[in-house]
Write a protein that holds these residues in place. Structure first.
Motif, PDB file in Angstrom:
ATOM      1  N   ASP A 194       2.890   5.476  12.289  1.00 28.21           N
ATOM      2  CA  ASP A 194       4.202   4.893  12.526  1.00 28.21           C
ATOM      3  C   ASP A 194       4.430   3.626  11.719  1.00 28.21           C
ATOM      4  OD1 ASP A 194       5.072   6.766  14.509  1.00 28.21           O
ATOM      5  OD2 ASP A 194       3.718   5.805  15.933  1.00 28.21           O
ATOM      6  N   PHE A 195       5.604   3.558  11.102  1.00 25.50           N
ATOM      7  CA  PHE A 195       6.108   2.351  10.458  1.00 25.50           C
ATOM      8  C   PHE A 195       6.995   1.665  11.495  1.00 25.50           C
ATOM      9  CE2 PHE A 195       5.082   5.391   7.259  1.00 25.50           C
ATOM     10  CZ  PHE A 195       4.796   4.730   6.079  1.00 25.50           C
ATOM     11  N   VAL A 196       6.573   0.501  11.985  1.00 28.86           N
ATOM     12  CA  VAL A 196       7.361  -0.186  13.003  1.00 28.86           C
ATOM     13  C   VAL A 196       7.725  -1.580  12.512  1.00 28.86           C
ATOM     14  CG1 VAL A 196       6.294   1.141  14.871  1.00 28.86           C
ATOM     15  CG2 VAL A 196       5.382  -1.093  14.281  1.00 28.86           C
ATOM     16  N   GLU A 197       8.817  -2.099  13.079  1.00 28.98           N
ATOM     17  CA  GLU A 197       9.312  -3.400  12.634  1.00 28.98           C
ATOM     18  C   GLU A 197       9.928  -4.141  13.812  1.00 28.98           C
ATOM     19  OE1 GLU A 197      11.611  -5.148   8.719  1.00 28.98           O
ATOM     20  OE2 GLU A 197      12.264  -3.197   9.492  1.00 28.98           O
ATOM     21  N   LYS A 198       9.779  -5.468  13.767  1.00 32.24           N
ATOM     22  CA  LYS A 198      10.395  -6.334  14.765  1.00 32.24           C
ATOM     23  C   LYS A 198      11.705  -6.865  14.204  1.00 32.24           C
ATOM     24  CE  LYS A 198       9.114 -10.183  17.818  1.00 32.24           C
ATOM     25  NZ  LYS A 198       8.058 -11.210  18.047  1.00 32.24           N
ATOM     26  N   ALA A 239       4.454  -3.529  11.032  1.00 27.46           N
ATOM     27  CA  ALA A 239       3.138  -2.998  11.385  1.00 27.46           C
ATOM     28  C   ALA A 239       3.062  -1.521  11.015  1.00 27.46           C
ATOM     29  CB  ALA A 239       2.860  -3.181  12.875  1.00 27.46           C
ATOM     30  N   ILE A 240       1.845  -1.093  10.754  1.00 26.86           N
ATOM     31  CA  ILE A 240       1.515   0.327  10.670  1.00 26.86           C
ATOM     32  C   ILE A 240       0.642   0.629  11.880  1.00 26.86           C
ATOM     33  CG2 ILE A 240       0.152   2.079   9.448  1.00 26.86           C
ATOM     34  CD1 ILE A 240       2.805   1.584   8.103  1.00 26.86           C
ATOM     35  N   VAL A 241       1.047   1.640  12.631  1.00 33.08           N
ATOM     36  CA  VAL A 241       0.348   1.991  13.862  1.00 33.08           C
ATOM     37  C   VAL A 241      -0.148   3.429  13.754  1.00 33.08           C
ATOM     38  CG1 VAL A 241       0.485   2.024  16.375  1.00 33.08           C
ATOM     39  CG2 VAL A 241       2.018   0.521  15.071  1.00 33.08           C
ATOM     40  N   VAL A 256      -1.606  12.867   2.440  1.00 35.42           N
ATOM     41  CA  VAL A 256      -2.030  11.779   3.324  1.00 35.42           C
ATOM     42  C   VAL A 256      -2.342  10.522   2.514  1.00 35.42           C
ATOM     43  CG1 VAL A 256      -4.543  12.212   3.463  1.00 35.42           C
ATOM     44  CG2 VAL A 256      -3.302  11.301   5.451  1.00 35.42           C
ATOM     45  N   GLN A 257      -2.840  10.688   1.301  1.00 38.84           N
ATOM     46  CA  GLN A 257      -3.086   9.518   0.458  1.00 38.84           C
ATOM     47  C   GLN A 257      -1.779   8.830   0.070  1.00 38.84           C
ATOM     48  OE1 GLN A 257      -6.031   8.125  -0.088  1.00 38.84           O
ATOM     49  NE2 GLN A 257      -6.922   9.746   1.203  1.00 38.84           N
ATOM     50  N   LYS A 258      -0.739   9.614  -0.191  1.00 35.87           N
ATOM     51  CA  LYS A 258       0.576   9.035  -0.480  1.00 35.87           C
ATOM     52  C   LYS A 258       1.123   8.294   0.738  1.00 35.87           C
ATOM     53  CE  LYS A 258       2.418  12.893  -2.231  1.00 35.87           C
ATOM     54  NZ  LYS A 258       3.423  13.808  -2.843  1.00 35.87           N
ATOM     55  N   LEU A 259       0.855   8.840   1.920  1.00 39.77           N
ATOM     56  CA  LEU A 259       1.298   8.182   3.149  1.00 39.77           C
ATOM     57  C   LEU A 259       0.596   6.834   3.335  1.00 39.77           C
ATOM     58  CD1 LEU A 259       2.932   8.295   5.797  1.00 39.77           C
ATOM     59  CD2 LEU A 259       0.991   9.517   6.825  1.00 39.77           C
ATOM     60  N   TYR A 260      -0.714   6.818   3.108  1.00 38.44           N
ATOM     61  CA  TYR A 260      -1.455   5.557   3.215  1.00 38.44           C
ATOM     62  C   TYR A 260      -0.920   4.517   2.217  1.00 38.44           C
ATOM     63  CZ  TYR A 260      -5.012   8.215   5.866  1.00 38.44           C
ATOM     64  OH  TYR A 260      -5.673   8.977   6.784  1.00 38.44           O
ATOM     65  N   ALA A 261      -0.578   4.968   1.018  1.00 39.27           N
ATOM     66  CA  ALA A 261      -0.033   4.052   0.010  1.00 39.27           C
ATOM     67  C   ALA A 261       1.314   3.496   0.455  1.00 39.27           C
ATOM     68  CB  ALA A 261       0.094   4.767  -1.336  1.00 39.27           C
ATOM     69  N   ARG A 262       2.149   4.342   1.048  1.00 38.94           N
ATOM     70  CA  ARG A 262       3.433   3.869   1.579  1.00 38.94           C
ATOM     71  C   ARG A 262       3.214   2.840   2.684  1.00 38.94           C
ATOM     72  NH1 ARG A 262       7.044   8.249   3.888  1.00 38.94           N
ATOM     73  NH2 ARG A 262       8.627   6.612   3.810  1.00 38.94           N
ATOM     74  N   GLY A 263       2.189   3.081   3.501  1.00 41.60           N
ATOM     75  CA  GLY A 263       1.878   2.149   4.570  1.00 41.60           C
ATOM     76  C   GLY A 263       1.479   0.782   4.041  1.00 41.60           C
ATOM     77  N   LYS A 264       0.671   0.757   3.000  1.00 41.25           N
ATOM     78  CA  LYS A 264       0.268  -0.517   2.388  1.00 41.25           C
ATOM     79  C   LYS A 264       1.466  -1.244   1.805  1.00 41.25           C
ATOM     80  CE  LYS A 264      -4.513   0.735   1.274  1.00 41.25           C
ATOM     81  NZ  LYS A 264      -5.491   1.004   0.189  1.00 41.25           N
ATOM     82  N   ASP A 265       2.353  -0.493   1.161  1.00 42.76           N
ATOM     83  CA  ASP A 265       3.563  -1.103   0.603  1.00 42.76           C
ATOM     84  C   ASP A 265       4.449  -1.677   1.710  1.00 42.76           C
ATOM     85  OD1 ASP A 265       2.774  -0.482  -1.951  1.00 42.76           O
ATOM     86  OD2 ASP A 265       4.102   1.259  -2.160  1.00 42.76           O
TER      87      ASP A 265
END
Length: 199
Positions: free
Chosen positions: A111-115, A82-84, A183-192
């Motif tokens: 936040d990059f979170v994982e189960k 998830a991205i939070v 911030v655009q690079k961060l959003y791209a990392r989130g999508k990946d």
């Protein structure tokens, strides 16, 4: 209750516990919100969560006062990832040129979170710094800021960076803000991340 609802509740609980346990100095429980490879990014620190906890405790011992207040949360959920994004304020108290002040910075935790093994944890926390201000604790105090020094810092966190450098921290100058390439690079990392790619 569906599995998705349970996951969303667990993630929200994780994010809220981060702020409560960190600001209360409940270090043992604070360590549990991270996965073992968790990484923290902040203006004054970038590195492993375990090291972040250590230096935060050292800062406490020296009287560094940084607190957090949370607002609404948006969760983009994709299986066990998830991205939070959570609205927040960072409040730091300290002396600015001999005047006791509060600096308040408004932004978002991204936040990059994982189960993993049935447990949600933070893998990466990256704040987005949107705007900030500084105010004397005593409203009648006269505060004269070094405008030339302040203007060198990014607009979204310039007062926060100013007070942090005053107490000896080295501040990262390219943190994500409300707009811009970072911030655009961060959003791209989130999508990946949501697509299953490694960080």
């Amino acid at each position: 209750m569906t599995n998705e609802m349970t996951d969303r509740l667990a993630i929200r609980d994780l994010i809220e516990n981060w702020a409560i346990w960190r600001d209360a100095g409940d270090w043992e429980r604070f360590a549990t919100v991270w996965h073992d490879d968790g990484v923290m990014h902040a203006t004054w620190f970038q590195g492993p969560a375990s090291e972040f906890i250590r230096v935060t405790k050292e800062g406490w011992a020296k009287g560094v006062s940084i607190l957090h207040f949370l607002g609404g949360t948006s969760i983009d959920l994709a299986g066990d990832r998830a991205i939070v994004q959570t609205k927040m304020t960072i409040s730091q108290r300290g002396d600015v040129q001999g005047v006791a002040c509060d600096v308040v910075c408004t932004g978002r935790f991204y936040d990059f979170v994982e189960k993993r093994d049935g447990r949600w944890g933070v893998v990466v926390r990256q704040p987005i710094y949107e705007k900030d201000r500084v105010d004397p604790i005593d409203p009648s105090a006269r505060l004269e800021l070094d405008q030339a020094a302040i203007s060198k810092f990014p607009a979204g966190y310039r007062h926060l960076a100013y007070i942090q450098t005053q107490i000896g921290y080295k501040v990262k100058m390219d943190m994500p803000q409300l707009e811009g390439a970072e911030v655009q690079k961060l959003y791209a990392r989130g999508k990946d991340w949501l697509a299953g790619k490694p960080l």
